[in-house]
Write an enzyme that holds these catalytic residues in place. Structure first.
Site, mmCIF file in Angstrom:
data_model
loop_
_atom_site.group_PDB
_atom_site.id
_atom_site.type_symbol
_atom_site.label_atom_id
_atom_site.label_comp_id
_atom_site.label_asym_id
_atom_site.label_seq_id
_atom_site.Cartn_x
_atom_site.Cartn_y
_atom_site.Cartn_z
ATOM 1 N N ASP A 60 5.592 -6.826 7.104
ATOM 2 C CA ASP A 60 5.982 -5.544 6.548
ATOM 3 C C ASP A 60 6.532 -4.686 7.690
ATOM 4 O O ASP A 60 5.928 -4.622 8.763
ATOM 5 C CB ASP A 60 4.738 -4.862 5.940
ATOM 6 C CG ASP A 60 5.018 -4.201 4.611
ATOM 7 O OD1 ASP A 60 5.856 -3.293 4.596
ATOM 8 O OD2 ASP A 60 4.390 -4.590 3.609
ATOM 9 N N ASP A 101 9.496 -1.268 3.979
ATOM 10 C CA ASP A 101 8.810 -0.255 3.178
ATOM 11 C C ASP A 101 9.736 0.925 2.876
ATOM 12 O O ASP A 101 10.455 1.396 3.767
ATOM 13 C CB ASP A 101 7.603 0.223 4.004
ATOM 14 C CG ASP A 101 6.645 1.083 3.215
ATOM 15 O OD1 ASP A 101 6.049 0.560 2.258
ATOM 16 O OD2 ASP A 101 6.475 2.260 3.560
ATOM 17 N N GLU A 135 12.050 -2.537 -0.164
ATOM 18 C CA GLU A 135 11.327 -1.915 -1.273
ATOM 19 C C GLU A 135 12.147 -0.721 -1.760
ATOM 20 O O GLU A 135 12.342 0.252 -1.027
ATOM 21 C CB GLU A 135 9.944 -1.417 -0.829
ATOM 22 C CG GLU A 135 9.149 -0.871 -2.006
ATOM 23 C CD GLU A 135 8.062 0.126 -1.636
ATOM 24 O OE1 GLU A 135 7.147 0.340 -2.433
ATOM 25 O OE2 GLU A 135 8.141 0.719 -0.544
ATOM 26 N N HIS A 194 0.969 -4.557 -4.530
ATOM 27 C CA HIS A 194 -0.243 -3.782 -4.262
ATOM 28 C C HIS A 194 -0.161 -2.331 -4.743
ATOM 29 O O HIS A 194 -1.132 -1.591 -4.630
ATOM 30 C CB HIS A 194 -0.526 -3.828 -2.761
ATOM 31 C CG HIS A 194 0.574 -3.182 -1.965
ATOM 32 N ND1 HIS A 194 1.848 -3.697 -1.902
ATOM 33 C CD2 HIS A 194 0.607 -2.056 -1.241
ATOM 34 C CE1 HIS A 194 2.606 -2.909 -1.167
ATOM 35 N NE2 HIS A 194 1.874 -1.905 -0.744
ATOM 36 N N ASP A 195 1.006 -1.920 -5.223
ATOM 37 C CA ASP A 195 1.161 -0.548 -5.717
ATOM 38 C C ASP A 195 1.184 -0.476 -7.241
ATOM 39 O O ASP A 195 1.213 0.631 -7.798
ATOM 40 C CB ASP A 195 2.491 0.049 -5.212
ATOM 41 C CG ASP A 195 2.523 0.190 -3.705
ATOM 42 O OD1 ASP A 195 1.468 0.463 -3.111
ATOM 43 O OD2 ASP A 195 3.615 0.022 -3.125
HETATM 44 C C1 GLC Z 1 5.172 1.817 -0.004
HETATM 45 C C2 GLC Z 1 3.946 0.949 0.043
HETATM 46 C C3 GLC Z 1 2.774 1.758 -0.385
HETATM 47 C C4 GLC Z 1 2.611 2.898 0.593
HETATM 48 C C5 GLC Z 1 3.892 3.713 0.684
HETATM 49 C C6 GLC Z 1 3.872 4.622 1.857
HETATM 50 O O1 GLC Z 1 5.472 2.223 -1.282
HETATM 51 O O2 GLC Z 1 4.146 -0.187 -0.755
HETATM 52 O O3 GLC Z 1 1.603 0.996 -0.456
HETATM 53 O O4 GLC Z 1 1.559 3.713 0.193
HETATM 54 O O5 GLC Z 1 5.014 2.883 0.861
HETATM 55 O O6 GLC Z 1 3.987 3.901 3.037
#
Ligand code: GLC
Length: 536
Positions: free
Chosen positions: A100, A202, A265, A326-327
């Protein structure tokens, strides 16, 4: 490996949330040695790459997405030496490893931010986003934090506000500063030099903000129950045109290494999403396509979405599909355990790279977390709205042993109460289990270029049925999936339903001949291998 397709096009990615995968040292939190101990399982499952959520030193305000050192490993997860061992063992099994990369923000404990906030004259002051207060002393504009509240925090020492799209412990970097750019590209090089095969980047659509910091427009559709930050539209705080130059710089770093990949993402509508492939493919290799997560589970809606997505892809854009991460609430909780099997079939037979979320292969569902055990800052800041992400982050269920074989100690989040039944060990040899279905789907996909890289063609269908063809050379597969809970028969106008069932989500019809029509039970999907004389 085909000369025409890269590993990240043919392969299947498996996301590991490292806190919850396998604990090896008995502290209730998963770690790198734990992942290493489970590599044989991952290989046996039949995926091609693992993506591990952040493992870098972090105060863990956002469980690793608040990084205080980009080029080391947090002691809770292990050491750099253990990372190198994990990487070597991953490669030894012919698997790839994706890390990541969190470029939008650091932890407020990162030495860069400590320097930045120390005074307005510090050379690193401009590495973050600082603004003077508005004339009334309030924040510089109306931007909101994704985790609730204002996105600006006043720092006493400098008398200025700093911007944080997430927690106040996660200050946003200033990517307009050339030194920041260089430092962050060096972070990529550090890990690419070590041999990692790629990065999941991210919130990549967040990294550049409007140069004038204009107020975001109010969201006319905002209503009670929605996440608090949806009160404004993120028009000026995300998806700015300048982001693409920065991504192209990142891409340049990857291209210098060859065979590495970057998956971004990005939560945006499809027409915006596809711009992240960049002009002439100078962007990310894959912009995550979250439509199977975001759309209502309805055959016609999904059919249209697949078609629009396929049509929107630029000629150099390779598609991809995701069911969970995970979100997001787990797929088995979103659509139910029976439909989760259909979802698995869609994920692994639609055209494009699939990304799986650990535990979905055994049908793990969201685990309700009692208030006193809540860990996720999102739930803490905006309680009771169902936004918390702990339920989908609970430990992997390996066996019916104590703590599901995840840890000798009390796990950091509670285990699902069904773990004695829903676990890898009980499903391994069960010919009809979810795990067996995933393995069979993965094996079929791997053995058939038509499914891995073949063309996609939608076939008209009605009601709860979705039908499509995947073809390559003289191999052709027809998928017919029932997104509803009723039995139905599928008969196409064209003579397309001819062949033999290669796989049913119920795992009990292999080899059955179908001619002219196929009957589907509730929540059933089938893959039909088409006979050569009927190819279209
Ligand atoms: C992304 C991650 C998430 C995190 C956010 C802030 O969306 O997947 O888990 O809280 O970024 O870094």
């Amino acid at each position: 490996m085909s000369a025409t397709h890269e590993w990240w096009q043919r392969g299947v990615i498996y996301q590991i949330y490292p806190r919850s995968f396998q604990d090896s040292n008995g502290d209730g939190v998963g770690d790198l040695r734990g992942v290493r101990d489970r590599l044989d399982y991952i290989k046996w499952l039949g995926v091609d790459a693992i993506w591990i959520s952040p493992i870098y030193p972090s105060p863990m305000a956002d469980f690793g997405y608040d990084i205080s050192n980009y080029i080391d490993i947090d002691p809770i997860f292990g050491t750099l030496v253990e990372f190198d061992e994990l990487l070597a063992e991953t490669h030894r099994r012919g698997l790839k490893l994706i890390l990541d990369f969190v470029p939008n923000h650091t932890s407020d404990q990162h030495p860069w931010f400590q320097a930045s906030r120390s005074s307005r004259d510090n050379p690193k002051h401009d590495w973050y986003i600082w603004k003077d207060p508005a004339p009334d002393g309030g924040p510089p504009n109306n931007w909101l934090s994704n985790f609730g509240g204002k996105a600006w925090t006043l720092d006493e020492r400098t008398g200025q506000y700093y911007y944080h799209a997430f927690l106040k412990q996660q200050p946003d970097l200033n990517w307009r500063n050339p030194e920041v750019k260089e430092a962050m590209l060096d972070v990529l090089r550090f890990w690419l030099d070590r041999g990692v095969d790629g990065f999941r980047v991210d919130v990549i659509w967040h990294i550049v903000k409007d140069e004038e910091f204009r107020d975001n427009p109010l969201n006319p559709e905002y209503g009670p129950g929605q996440p608090p930050h949806h009160e404004v539209l993120a028009t000026y705080s995300t998806d700015r045109p300048e982001v693409h130059d920065i991504i192209a710089r990142m891409r340049g770093v990857f291209d210098a290494y060859g065979e590495r990949m970057m998956v971004g993402e990005i939560y945006l509508p499809v027409e915006r999403l596809v711009t992240y492939y960049g002009a002439h493919g100078s962007g990310v290799h894959l912009p995550f396509n979250f439509q199977l997560i975001n759309l209502p589970w309805n055959a016609r809606t999904i059919e249209r979405a697949v078609e629009n997505y396929e049509a929107a892809l630029p000629p150099y854009g390779w598609p991809n599909w995701v069911l969970g991460n995970h979100d997001q609430p787990r797929i088995a909780s979103r659509v139910g355990s029976a439909q989760a099997r259909v979802a698995a079939m869609l994920l692994l037979t639609l055209r494009g790279t699939p990304t799986m979320y650990f535990g979905d292969e055994i049908g793990m569902h969201n685990v309700p977390i009692p208030p006193h055990l809540v860990q996720d800052p999102f739930e803490k800041n905006a309680p009771g709205l169902g936004l918390g992400r702990d339920p989908q982050r609970t430990p992997m269920q390996w066996s019916s042993e104590v703590n599901a074989g995840f840890s000798r100690a009390q796990p950091w989040l509670p285990l699902a109460d069904d773990y004695a039944r829903v676990n890898v060990e009980t499903q391994r040899d069960d010919p009809q289990s979810m795990l067996t279905l995933y393995r069979r789907l993965l094996a079929l996909r791997r053995s058939e270029p038509a499914l891995e890289i073949g063309q996609y063609r939608p076939i008209p269908a009605e009601g709860d049925i979705l039908a499509y063809l995947r073809s390559r050379k003289d191999r052709q597969f027809l998928m017919v999936v029932n997104l509803g809970g009723h039995e139905c028969a599928y008969q196409a106008e064209m003579p397309i339903v001819h062949g033999r069932i290669a796989l049913s989500t119920h795992l009990d019809r292999q080899g059955e001949e179908v001619q002219g029509s196929v009957k589907l039970r509730p929540d059933e999907g089938v893959i039909i291998e088409r006979g050569e004389s009927h190819l279209v």
